[in-house]
Enzyme design. Structure first.
Site, short mmCIF file in Angstrom:
data_model
loop_
_atom_site.label_atom_id
_atom_site.label_comp_id
_atom_site.label_asym_id
_atom_site.label_seq_id
_atom_site.Cartn_x
_atom_site.Cartn_y
_atom_site.Cartn_z
N HIS A 265 -67.37 -15.84 59.99
CA HIS A 265 -66.52 -16.81 59.29
C HIS A 265 -65.96 -16.22 57.99
O HIS A 265 -64.80 -16.48 57.64
CB HIS A 265 -67.30 -18.09 58.96
CG HIS A 265 -67.32 -19.10 60.06
ND1 HIS A 265 -66.19 -19.50 60.74
CD2 HIS A 265 -68.35 -19.82 60.60
CE1 HIS A 265 -66.52 -20.42 61.65
NE2 HIS A 265 -67.82 -20.62 61.59
N CYS B 275 -69.87 -24.34 67.18
CA CYS B 275 -69.39 -24.21 65.81
C CYS B 275 -69.09 -25.59 65.25
O CYS B 275 -68.43 -26.40 65.91
CB CYS B 275 -68.12 -23.34 65.78
SG CYS B 275 -67.46 -23.06 64.12
N HIS C 199 -72.68 -15.22 63.27
CA HIS C 199 -71.65 -16.27 63.34
C HIS C 199 -71.09 -16.57 61.94
O HIS C 199 -69.87 -16.65 61.75
CB HIS C 199 -72.29 -17.52 63.95
CG HIS C 199 -71.38 -18.69 64.13
ND1 HIS C 199 -71.00 -19.15 65.37
CD2 HIS C 199 -70.79 -19.52 63.23
CE1 HIS C 199 -70.21 -20.21 65.22
NE2 HIS C 199 -70.07 -20.45 63.93
N GLU C 200 -71.99 -16.72 60.96
CA GLU C 200 -71.54 -17.08 59.61
C GLU C 200 -70.86 -15.90 58.91
O GLU C 200 -69.88 -16.09 58.18
CB GLU C 200 -72.71 -17.62 58.78
CG GLU C 200 -73.40 -18.84 59.35
CD GLU C 200 -72.47 -19.99 59.66
OE1 GLU C 200 -71.40 -20.11 59.01
OE2 GLU C 200 -72.79 -20.79 60.56
#
EC number: 3.5.1.88
Length: 200
Positions: free
Chosen positions: A162, A116, A158-159
Site C-alpha cells: 500500500h 483488503c 500487503h501493507e
C-alpha cells in the site's frame, strides 16, 4: 472502540496509540491508493494523531492492518495487529517500510486467501512468500523491525505494498481479479461510503 479480547503476545516497539477517531475507508480507484506514498519526515503530534485514527479505523473494520492511504492520507505508514502461524499476535507501527523476503530455496509461497479493507467483502487466493521482515521507523523515529510467518507475513507484505501504491488486486491474474470484483459488487450494499464509521 472495543479493545481486542486479549493483549498481544508481541509489542516489541510498544503498544499502538489509542484515542483516535474512526474515519471512512478510502476505496480502490481513488488516486491516493495507486501511487507511491510520501515519506514520513516529521515524527510529531500530527503523526501520532493520524496513527491513532488509523488504529481506531482498523479495529472498527475488523482488520489486521491499515495503511495511511486507506484513510486518504498520502504518507508511507501502516499499523497492524495480526496473528502469525502459531496464532501469536504482534502489534506495531511502521513508517517508511522496507520489505525483505526469502530468496532461493528459502522462498516458499503461501497460497492463502487475501482481502483488503479498501475493497471490502471480497477474498481470493493470492500467492505470497510465507515469511517476511519489515524494517522502518516507529512513531518517534526510532528504528523498528518486525518479522513473521502465516497471516503476519501476508499482512506485512500487503501493507508495505500500500505504501508503494500497489493493491493486492494488481498481483492477481485476470480471472481471479474478476472473481474478486464479482464478490465485492455483490456485497457493496453492506459497505456504505462512510464505512466503518458507526461500526466501532
Amino acid at each position: 472502540m472495543p479493545a481486542p479480547a486479549e493483549p498481544p503476545h508481541h509489542a516489541p516497539h510498544g503498544p499502538l496509540p489509542t484515542g483516535g477517531a474512526v474515519r471512512p475507508m478510502t476505496r480502490w480507484g481513488t488516486p491516493v491508493m495507486h501511487r507511491p506514498q510520501q515519506a514520513v519526515t516529521a515524527y510529531d503530534a500530527e503523526l501520532r494523531s493520524l496513527v491513532a485514527d488509523m488504529v481506531a479505523t482498523m479495529y472498527a473494520a475488523d482488520g489486521v492492518g491499515l495503511a495511511a492511504c486507506q484513510i486518504g492520507v498520502d504518507l508511507a505508514v501502516f499499523v497492524f495487529d495480526c496473528p502469525d502461524e502459531s496464532n501469536e499476535r504482534t502489534v506495531g507501527v511502521v513508517c517508511n517500510p522496507e520489505l525483505t523476503l526469502p530468496e532461493g530455496r528459502d522462498r516458499q509461497l503461501d497460497e492463502a486467501e487475501e482481502g483488503c479493507l479498501s475493497f471490502p467483502g471480497a477474498f481470493v487466493e493470492c500467492a505470497r512468500p510465507d515469511f517476511a521482515t519489515v524494517t522502518g521507523t516507529g512513531l518517534d523515529g526510532e528504528p523498528v523491525t518486525f518479522s513473521g510467518d502465516g497471516l503476519l507475513a501476508r499482512c506485512l507484505q500487503h501493507e508495505t505494498d500500500h505504501t508503494r501504491g500497489t493493491v493486492f488486486g494488481d498481483r492477481l491474474p485476470t480471472k481471479l481479479r474478476k472473481k474478486l470484483q464479482k464478490q465485492h459488487d455483490k456485497l457493496a450494499g453492506d459497505y456504505p461510503a462512510d464505512w466503518p464509521v458507526g461500526e466501532e
